[in-house]
Design a protein around this motif. Sequence first.
Motif, PDB file in Angstrom:
ATOM      1  N   ALA A 235       9.786 -54.770  31.043  1.00  9.77           N
ATOM      2  CA  ALA A 235       9.752 -56.220  31.244  1.00  9.77           C
ATOM      3  C   ALA A 235      11.147 -56.784  31.006  1.00  9.77           C
ATOM      4  CB  ALA A 235       8.739 -56.871  30.306  1.00  9.77           C
ATOM      5  N   ARG A 236      11.748 -57.329  32.079  1.00  8.57           N
ATOM      6  CA  ARG A 236      13.039 -58.012  31.944  1.00  8.57           C
ATOM      7  C   ARG A 236      12.759 -59.477  31.622  1.00  8.57           C
ATOM      8  NH1 ARG A 236      13.555 -55.427  37.090  1.00  8.57           N
ATOM      9  NH2 ARG A 236      14.645 -53.426  36.951  1.00  8.57           N
ATOM     10  N   LYS A 237      13.402 -59.998  30.609  1.00  7.39           N
ATOM     11  CA  LYS A 237      13.140 -61.368  30.154  1.00  7.39           C
ATOM     12  C   LYS A 237      14.373 -62.229  30.371  1.00  7.39           C
ATOM     13  CE  LYS A 237      10.363 -59.201  26.543  1.00  7.39           C
ATOM     14  NZ  LYS A 237      10.191 -58.990  25.085  1.00  7.39           N
ATOM     15  N   ARG A 238      14.152 -63.410  30.918  1.00  7.67           N
ATOM     16  CA  ARG A 238      15.265 -64.340  31.117  1.00  7.67           C
ATOM     17  C   ARG A 238      14.734 -65.772  31.079  1.00  7.67           C
ATOM     18  NH1 ARG A 238      15.487 -65.999  36.548  1.00  7.67           N
ATOM     19  NH2 ARG A 238      14.164 -64.787  37.957  1.00  7.67           N
ATOM     20  N   ILE A 239      15.618 -66.691  30.696  1.00  9.34           N
ATOM     21  CA  ILE A 239      15.286 -68.110  30.602  1.00  9.34           C
ATOM     22  C   ILE A 239      15.943 -68.840  31.764  1.00  9.34           C
ATOM     23  CG2 ILE A 239      15.358 -70.182  29.185  1.00  9.34           C
ATOM     24  CD1 ILE A 239      13.675 -67.989  27.999  1.00  9.34           C
ATOM     25  N   GLN A 240      15.154 -69.572  32.546  1.00  8.26           N
ATOM     26  CA  GLN A 240      15.681 -70.320  33.676  1.00  8.26           C
ATOM     27  C   GLN A 240      16.309 -71.629  33.207  1.00  8.26           C
ATOM     28  OE1 GLN A 240      12.801 -70.770  36.812  1.00  8.26           O
ATOM     29  NE2 GLN A 240      12.036 -68.656  36.585  1.00  8.26           N
ATOM     30  N   ALA A 241      16.971 -72.324  34.140  1.00  2.00           N
ATOM     31  CA  ALA A 241      17.687 -73.563  33.796  1.00  2.00           C
ATOM     32  C   ALA A 241      16.749 -74.637  33.258  1.00  2.00           C
ATOM     33  CB  ALA A 241      18.432 -74.080  35.019  1.00  2.00           C
ATOM     34  N   ASP A 242      15.509 -74.673  33.729  1.00  2.00           N
ATOM     35  CA  ASP A 242      14.569 -75.697  33.274  1.00  2.00           C
ATOM     36  C   ASP A 242      13.826 -75.292  32.009  1.00  2.00           C
ATOM     37  OD1 ASP A 242      13.035 -73.682  34.263  1.00  2.00           O
ATOM     38  OD2 ASP A 242      11.870 -74.921  35.644  1.00  2.00           O
ATOM     39  N   GLY A 243      14.203 -74.160  31.398  1.00  2.00           N
ATOM     40  CA  GLY A 243      13.571 -73.737  30.154  1.00  2.00           C
ATOM     41  C   GLY A 243      12.392 -72.801  30.336  1.00  2.00           C
ATOM     42  N   THR A 244      12.036 -72.501  31.558  1.00  2.00           N
ATOM     43  CA  THR A 244      10.914 -71.592  31.817  1.00  2.00           C
ATOM     44  C   THR A 244      11.326 -70.153  31.508  1.00  2.00           C
ATOM     45  OG1 THR A 244      10.069 -73.047  33.552  1.00  2.00           O
ATOM     46  CG2 THR A 244       9.295 -70.764  33.542  1.00  2.00           C
ATOM     47  N   LYS A 245      10.484 -69.456  30.781  1.00  2.00           N
ATOM     48  CA  LYS A 245      10.749 -68.057  30.466  1.00  2.00           C
ATOM     49  C   LYS A 245      10.061 -67.166  31.497  1.00  2.00           C
ATOM     50  CE  LYS A 245      10.688 -64.619  26.747  1.00  2.00           C
ATOM     51  NZ  LYS A 245      10.336 -64.344  25.326  1.00  2.00           N
ATOM     52  N   THR A 246      10.829 -66.242  32.079  1.00  2.00           N
ATOM     53  CA  THR A 246      10.315 -65.363  33.133  1.00  2.00           C
ATOM     54  C   THR A 246      10.271 -63.919  32.627  1.00  2.00           C
ATOM     55  OG1 THR A 246      11.196 -66.789  34.880  1.00  2.00           O
ATOM     56  CG2 THR A 246      10.650 -64.519  35.478  1.00  2.00           C
ATOM     57  N   TYR A 247       9.120 -63.313  32.833  1.00  2.00           N
ATOM     58  CA  TYR A 247       8.954 -61.884  32.558  1.00  2.00           C
ATOM     59  C   TYR A 247       8.903 -61.157  33.900  1.00  2.00           C
ATOM     60  CZ  TYR A 247       7.546 -62.950  27.722  1.00  2.00           C
ATOM     61  OH  TYR A 247       7.498 -63.378  26.414  1.00  2.00           O
ATOM     62  N   GLU A 248       9.922 -60.357  34.173  1.00  2.00           N
ATOM     63  CA  GLU A 248       9.927 -59.560  35.400  1.00  2.00           C
ATOM     64  C   GLU A 248       9.399 -58.159  35.065  1.00  2.00           C
ATOM     65  OE1 GLU A 248      13.796 -59.578  37.062  1.00  2.00           O
ATOM     66  OE2 GLU A 248      13.714 -61.704  37.663  1.00  2.00           O
ATOM     67  N   ILE A 249       8.187 -57.882  35.509  1.00  2.00           N
ATOM     68  CA  ILE A 249       7.523 -56.630  35.171  1.00  2.00           C
ATOM     69  C   ILE A 249       7.945 -55.549  36.155  1.00  2.00           C
ATOM     70  CG2 ILE A 249       5.308 -55.511  34.720  1.00  2.00           C
ATOM     71  CD1 ILE A 249       5.989 -57.821  32.855  1.00  2.00           C
ATOM     72  N   TRP A 250       8.255 -54.391  35.617  1.00  2.00           N
ATOM     73  CA  TRP A 250       8.657 -53.245  36.432  1.00  2.00           C
ATOM     74  C   TRP A 250       7.852 -52.028  35.993  1.00  2.00           C
ATOM     75  CZ3 TRP A 250      10.425 -48.364  35.444  1.00  2.00           C
ATOM     76  CH2 TRP A 250      10.973 -47.660  36.517  1.00  2.00           C
TER      77      TRP A 250
END
Length: 357
Positions: A235-250
């Motif tokens: 799971a790659r984790k990153r925070i977008q500009a609007d504060g949304t946290k994204t989990y990119e599952i691989w």
Amino acid sequence: MPAALTAILIVTLISIFGGLQSINVGDFIRDGGGAGLNGLDELSSKLNLAELWSHLPFNLDTLKFIAPYAFLAASVGLIETLMTMNLVDELTDSRGDGNRECIAQGSGNMLSGIFGGTGGCGMIGQTVININAGGRGRLSGVMMAITLLTFILFADKYIEQVPIAALVGVMFMMVIETFAWSSFRIMKKIPMSDAVVLVIVSVVTVIFDLAIAVFVGVIISALSFAWENAKKIRARKRIQADGTKTYEIWGPLFFGSITAFNEKFDIKNDPDNVEIDFVEARISDHSAIEAIFIIVEKYQAEGKTIKLKHLSEDCKILLYKASPKFKDVIVEAINDPRYHLAADPEKFTRPLSEYNV
């Protein structure tokens, strides 16, 4: 003249005319090797086949009693037949039809059962001997069946005089020719799990039989595959500009990787808006769908908004059936060439060469 038949004839003649004290086929059936048949012979003397069928109730209880044994016998027969077919393909540089073999064997066994006969399947030992003797076409199998029938009906007294030692010698040579001795050379080059399966299957084959060894090998290989793939979920984790946290599952998401998948999320400390992106993941079974369902419920129970992106079409259909709330959770409008490439090529609006993929 096939080498196996020559060996059997020579050893038989030496045993008969040389006055050697050896166990022959007749002695083996009547005494030691036929111990398991004594009870059947005693039963047959008291109750013939017609009487047996007349005393057998035709109801659901009888079917429940017979069904497990029938299923096991059919499974073992099909496995050994398909393995025999693969071995024949390797020895003859041909390609068989597994579906055709299964249908033919099932039809033949059902027809045999109707007339009171027993079931059968392709046997590796006899097949290897047949191929080594030059048999290649369908006629070889037909001749083998006719010869066996002739021996049983007319030449049983002669067959009983064949020493067991002759048959054991032939089978030893068949085993030596069938075993893949080249496996020893690659033991240190293949994964440890494959080497373990190779050794265990060989040992189980010698101790029990090939059918049981196949089941054991399949189970161990499946567990090993599940264990290895369970560790590949990321799971790659990153925070977008609007504060949304994204989990990119691989990686593959299935019953074996559910625990690792759940450990990727920090539900209590995550922001109010969360996205889970499955563009590089594959939902493989119902357990994975159930895990997604539970994750969504946990985030919603914390009062947070969660969105699911890049789910496969079949996964989305199942989630929609599970709960109508997924209409608001799953993001449908996605303009991502990676997603369209994997899901539905018809969604492209311009030539593939224009996409940077």
